[in-house]
Motif scaffolding. Structure first.
Motif, PDB file in Angstrom:
ATOM      1  N   GLN A  77      24.547 -12.201  20.603  1.00 39.50           N
ATOM      2  CA  GLN A  77      25.826 -12.304  21.315  1.00 39.50           C
ATOM      3  C   GLN A  77      25.577 -12.132  22.812  1.00 39.50           C
ATOM      4  O   GLN A  77      25.050 -11.112  23.246  1.00 39.50           O
ATOM      5  N   ILE A  78      25.952 -13.147  23.587  1.00 36.80           N
ATOM      6  CA  ILE A  78      25.761 -13.155  25.035  1.00 36.80           C
ATOM      7  C   ILE A  78      27.108 -13.439  25.690  1.00 36.80           C
ATOM      8  O   ILE A  78      27.842 -14.330  25.246  1.00 36.80           O
ATOM      9  N   ALA A  79      27.420 -12.695  26.757  1.00 34.87           N
ATOM     10  CA  ALA A  79      28.671 -12.960  27.476  1.00 34.87           C
ATOM     11  C   ALA A  79      28.429 -12.942  28.971  1.00 34.87           C
ATOM     12  O   ALA A  79      27.560 -12.215  29.470  1.00 34.87           O
ATOM     13  N   GLN A  80      29.210 -13.756  29.683  1.00 31.96           N
ATOM     14  CA  GLN A  80      29.220 -13.775  31.143  1.00 31.96           C
ATOM     15  C   GLN A  80      30.622 -13.439  31.630  1.00 31.96           C
ATOM     16  O   GLN A  80      31.608 -13.999  31.121  1.00 31.96           O
ATOM     17  N   LEU A  81      30.709 -12.571  32.619  1.00 31.25           N
ATOM     18  CA  LEU A  81      31.974 -12.299  33.299  1.00 31.25           C
ATOM     19  C   LEU A  81      31.928 -13.017  34.634  1.00 31.25           C
ATOM     20  O   LEU A  81      31.151 -12.672  35.516  1.00 31.25           O
ATOM     21  N   GLY A  82      32.750 -14.035  34.783  1.00 34.79           N
ATOM     22  CA  GLY A  82      32.726 -14.922  35.939  1.00 34.79           C
ATOM     23  C   GLY A  82      31.972 -16.183  35.594  1.00 34.79           C
ATOM     24  O   GLY A  82      30.757 -16.148  35.371  1.00 34.79           O
ATOM     25  N   LEU A  83      32.673 -17.300  35.541  1.00 34.73           N
ATOM     26  CA  LEU A  83      32.050 -18.542  35.083  1.00 34.73           C
ATOM     27  C   LEU A  83      31.234 -19.228  36.168  1.00 34.73           C
ATOM     28  O   LEU A  83      30.177 -19.810  35.889  1.00 34.73           O
ATOM     29  N   GLY A  84      31.695 -19.157  37.431  1.00 37.21           N
ATOM     30  CA  GLY A  84      30.990 -19.866  38.504  1.00 37.21           C
ATOM     31  C   GLY A  84      30.886 -21.351  38.184  1.00 37.21           C
ATOM     32  O   GLY A  84      31.880 -22.004  37.855  1.00 37.21           O
ATOM     33  N   THR A  85      29.682 -21.901  38.259  1.00 33.74           N
ATOM     34  CA  THR A  85      29.451 -23.297  37.885  1.00 33.74           C
ATOM     35  C   THR A  85      28.953 -23.414  36.452  1.00 33.74           C
ATOM     36  O   THR A  85      28.375 -24.431  36.075  1.00 33.74           O
ATOM     37  N   ALA A  86      29.147 -22.378  35.663  1.00 35.52           N
ATOM     38  CA  ALA A  86      28.733 -22.325  34.255  1.00 35.52           C
ATOM     39  C   ALA A  86      27.217 -22.337  34.095  1.00 35.52           C
ATOM     40  O   ALA A  86      26.703 -22.648  33.030  1.00 35.52           O
ATOM     41  N   THR A  87      26.504 -21.962  35.156  1.00 34.67           N
ATOM     42  CA  THR A  87      25.040 -21.984  35.118  1.00 34.67           C
ATOM     43  C   THR A  87      24.492 -21.121  33.994  1.00 34.67           C
ATOM     44  O   THR A  87      23.705 -21.585  33.156  1.00 34.67           O
ATOM     45  N   GLN A 120      24.677 -31.722  48.560  1.00 37.55           N
ATOM     46  CA  GLN A 120      23.605 -31.976  49.511  1.00 37.55           C
ATOM     47  C   GLN A 120      22.278 -32.029  48.764  1.00 37.55           C
ATOM     48  O   GLN A 120      21.986 -31.156  47.934  1.00 37.55           O
ATOM     49  N   ASP A 121      21.477 -33.030  49.054  1.00 37.68           N
ATOM     50  CA  ASP A 121      20.129 -33.173  48.494  1.00 37.68           C
ATOM     51  C   ASP A 121      20.119 -33.090  46.978  1.00 37.68           C
ATOM     52  O   ASP A 121      19.241 -32.467  46.373  1.00 37.68           O
ATOM     53  N   GLY A 122      21.090 -33.716  46.336  1.00 37.29           N
ATOM     54  CA  GLY A 122      21.120 -33.767  44.885  1.00 37.29           C
ATOM     55  C   GLY A 122      21.648 -32.530  44.208  1.00 37.29           C
ATOM     56  O   GLY A 122      21.560 -32.411  42.976  1.00 37.29           O
ATOM     57  N   VAL A 123      22.204 -31.597  44.992  1.00 35.21           N
ATOM     58  CA  VAL A 123      22.748 -30.360  44.432  1.00 35.21           C
ATOM     59  C   VAL A 123      24.240 -30.291  44.727  1.00 35.21           C
ATOM     60  O   VAL A 123      24.671 -30.516  45.865  1.00 35.21           O
ATOM     61  N   ARG A 124      25.013 -29.989  43.714  1.00 38.43           N
ATOM     62  CA  ARG A 124      26.462 -29.836  43.855  1.00 38.43           C
ATOM     63  C   ARG A 124      26.801 -28.348  43.918  1.00 38.43           C
ATOM     64  O   ARG A 124      26.329 -27.563  43.096  1.00 38.43           O
ATOM     65  N   TYR A 125      27.642 -27.972  44.886  1.00 34.53           N
ATOM     66  CA  TYR A 125      27.987 -26.573  45.116  1.00 34.53           C
ATOM     67  C   TYR A 125      29.476 -26.344  44.869  1.00 34.53           C
ATOM     68  O   TYR A 125      30.312 -27.204  45.151  1.00 34.53           O
ATOM     69  N   LEU A 126      29.773 -25.151  44.382  1.00 34.00           N
ATOM     70  CA  LEU A 126      31.152 -24.719  44.188  1.00 34.00           C
ATOM     71  C   LEU A 126      31.524 -23.708  45.264  1.00 34.00           C
ATOM     72  O   LEU A 126      30.751 -22.796  45.561  1.00 34.00           O
ATOM     73  N   HIS A 127      32.707 -23.881  45.853  1.00 37.39           N
ATOM     74  CA  HIS A 127      33.246 -22.949  46.849  1.00 37.39           C
ATOM     75  C   HIS A 127      34.657 -22.550  46.436  1.00 37.39           C
ATOM     76  O   HIS A 127      35.318 -23.261  45.671  1.00 37.39           O
ATOM     77  N   PHE A 128      35.125 -21.446  46.963  1.00 32.17           N
ATOM     78  CA  PHE A 128      36.525 -21.066  46.810  1.00 32.17           C
ATOM     79  C   PHE A 128      37.241 -21.213  48.148  1.00 32.17           C
ATOM     80  O   PHE A 128      37.797 -20.264  48.707  1.00 32.17           O
ATOM     81  N   GLY A 129      37.160 -22.418  48.701  1.00 29.28           N
ATOM     82  CA  GLY A 129      37.858 -22.714  49.937  1.00 29.28           C
ATOM     83  C   GLY A 129      37.210 -22.138  51.180  1.00 29.28           C
ATOM     84  O   GLY A 129      37.816 -22.131  52.255  1.00 29.28           O
ATOM     85  N   THR A 130      35.976 -21.630  51.067  1.00 26.16           N
ATOM     86  CA  THR A 130      35.261 -21.057  52.197  1.00 26.16           C
ATOM     87  C   THR A 130      33.845 -21.629  52.212  1.00 26.16           C
ATOM     88  O   THR A 130      33.462 -22.422  51.361  1.00 26.16           O
ATOM     89  N   GLU A 131      33.014 -21.181  53.174  1.00 24.96           N
ATOM     90  CA  GLU A 131      31.632 -21.629  53.244  1.00 24.96           C
ATOM     91  C   GLU A 131      30.731 -20.915  52.240  1.00 24.96           C
ATOM     92  O   GLU A 131      29.598 -21.314  52.015  1.00 24.96           O
ATOM     93  N   TRP A 132      31.233 -19.842  51.609  1.00 27.04           N
ATOM     94  CA  TRP A 132      30.425 -19.101  50.651  1.00 27.04           C
ATOM     95  C   TRP A 132      30.237 -19.919  49.375  1.00 27.04           C
ATOM     96  O   TRP A 132      31.189 -20.450  48.806  1.00 27.04           O
ATOM     97  N   VAL A 133      29.002 -19.986  48.919  1.00 21.83           N
ATOM     98  CA  VAL A 133      28.672 -20.715  47.693  1.00 21.83           C
ATOM     99  C   VAL A 133      28.890 -19.811  46.487  1.00 21.83           C
ATOM    100  O   VAL A 133      28.406 -18.683  46.448  1.00 21.83           O
ATOM    101  N   GLN A 134      29.627 -20.311  45.506  1.00 23.18           N
ATOM    102  CA  GLN A 134      29.897 -19.552  44.288  1.00 23.18           C
ATOM    103  C   GLN A 134      29.019 -20.005  43.120  1.00 23.18           C
ATOM    104  O   GLN A 134      29.088 -19.423  42.038  1.00 23.18           O
TER     105      GLN A 134
END
Length: 258
Positions: free
Chosen positions: A75-85, A30-44
């Motif tokens: 050294q930087i780490a993320q737990l949970g990739l999401g949209t790789a933001t 929507q409006d030039g933004v792509r969203y990731l969901h896990f099969g629900t309305e919640w944005v990941q």
């Protein structure tokens, strides 16, 4: 990520079937933004298509608040990739740093590569498919990280999927002496108090930024206690904004009202 948004995809009719191991990965735009969901309305997670390396959501920007104290992480780490933001932003912003992302769901890794501009692994970037708990409990990671960013939610968004004192102790163990962890929490959910209590048990010092979006609260946990020098932090925030355009001055204002 805990922003509610209606997916623009049509809901598929379902019939009784074997329960999948992972929630389905779905997309909306929507409006030039792509969203990731896990099969629900919640944005990941979200990505502005014309600015794929920019952290679009304010909570994701706040997850970078460790920059107020650390300017040259190795050294930087993320737990949970999401949209790789966070992975992409750290990768391009800190060219001398090694960046690791830990993601349990292989479909998330695949969709990030195909739809969210995640670069291939190289000598600095490592995206690994594994359980975040296994990662922090791996003795090979003890004392390794300058920065650990934790954003672990499932499809139901009932709170972080890992939230025990033991988990946060393991996160602490992964940090170098001056290391910092940031965690995405949901301030209006019972899980918030539980997570803060567990972090306070595991870390010398924990502070929180004011809530954004639908209640997202970013907690900042320090391996060693630090003085909150607002004047020095304001000067550092001005430099961060000049270098990256992140709204770092608002982070300091948020700390000032604590």
């Amino acid at each position: 990520m805990l922003i509610k948004r209606k997916s623009i995809e049509k809901e598929e009719s379902s019939r009784p079937a074997r329960k999948p191991k992972y929630a389905p990965v779905t997309l909306s735009e929507q409006d030039g933004v792509r969203y990731l969901h896990f099969g629900t309305e919640w944005v990941q997670g979200a990505m502005r298509i014309r600015k794929p390396n920019w952290p679009e959501l304010e909570y994701a920007q706040q997850m970078m608040a460790w920059m107020l104290w650390l300017d040259k992480p190795a050294q930087i780490a993320q737990l949970g990739l999401g949209t790789a933001t966070l992975t992409k932003f750290c990768y391009v912003t800190f060219p001398e740093a090694a960046v690791t992302a830990v993601e349990l769901n292989p479909s998330v890794i695949t969709i990030c590569a195909s739809m969210f501009k995640l670069p291939d692994n190289d000598e600095r970037l490592r995206v690994v498919e594994m359980d975040a708990l296994d990662y922090v409990n791996d003795e090979a990671n003890a004392g390794l990280l300058d920065v650990l960013q934790v954003d672990l939610y499932d499809a139901t968004a009932r709170g972080p999927v890992l939230d025990s004192a033991e988990f946060y102790q393991s996160c602490n163990a992964c940090l170098a002496d001056d290391g910092i962890m940031t965690v995405n929490l949901f301030g209006d959910h019972p899980s918030y108090a539980r997570n803060i209590k567990a972090m306070n048990f595991a870390f010398e010092q924990v502070i929180c930024l004011p809530p954004v979006h639908d209640g997202n609260v970013v907690a900042i946990a320090f391996k060693r206690k630090r003085a909150i020098d607002l004047e020095a932090l304001a000067a550092r925030a001005a430099q961060i904004t000049a270098d990256t355009k992140l709204p770092a001055k608002t982070w300091v204002k948020g700390l000032a009202v604590k």
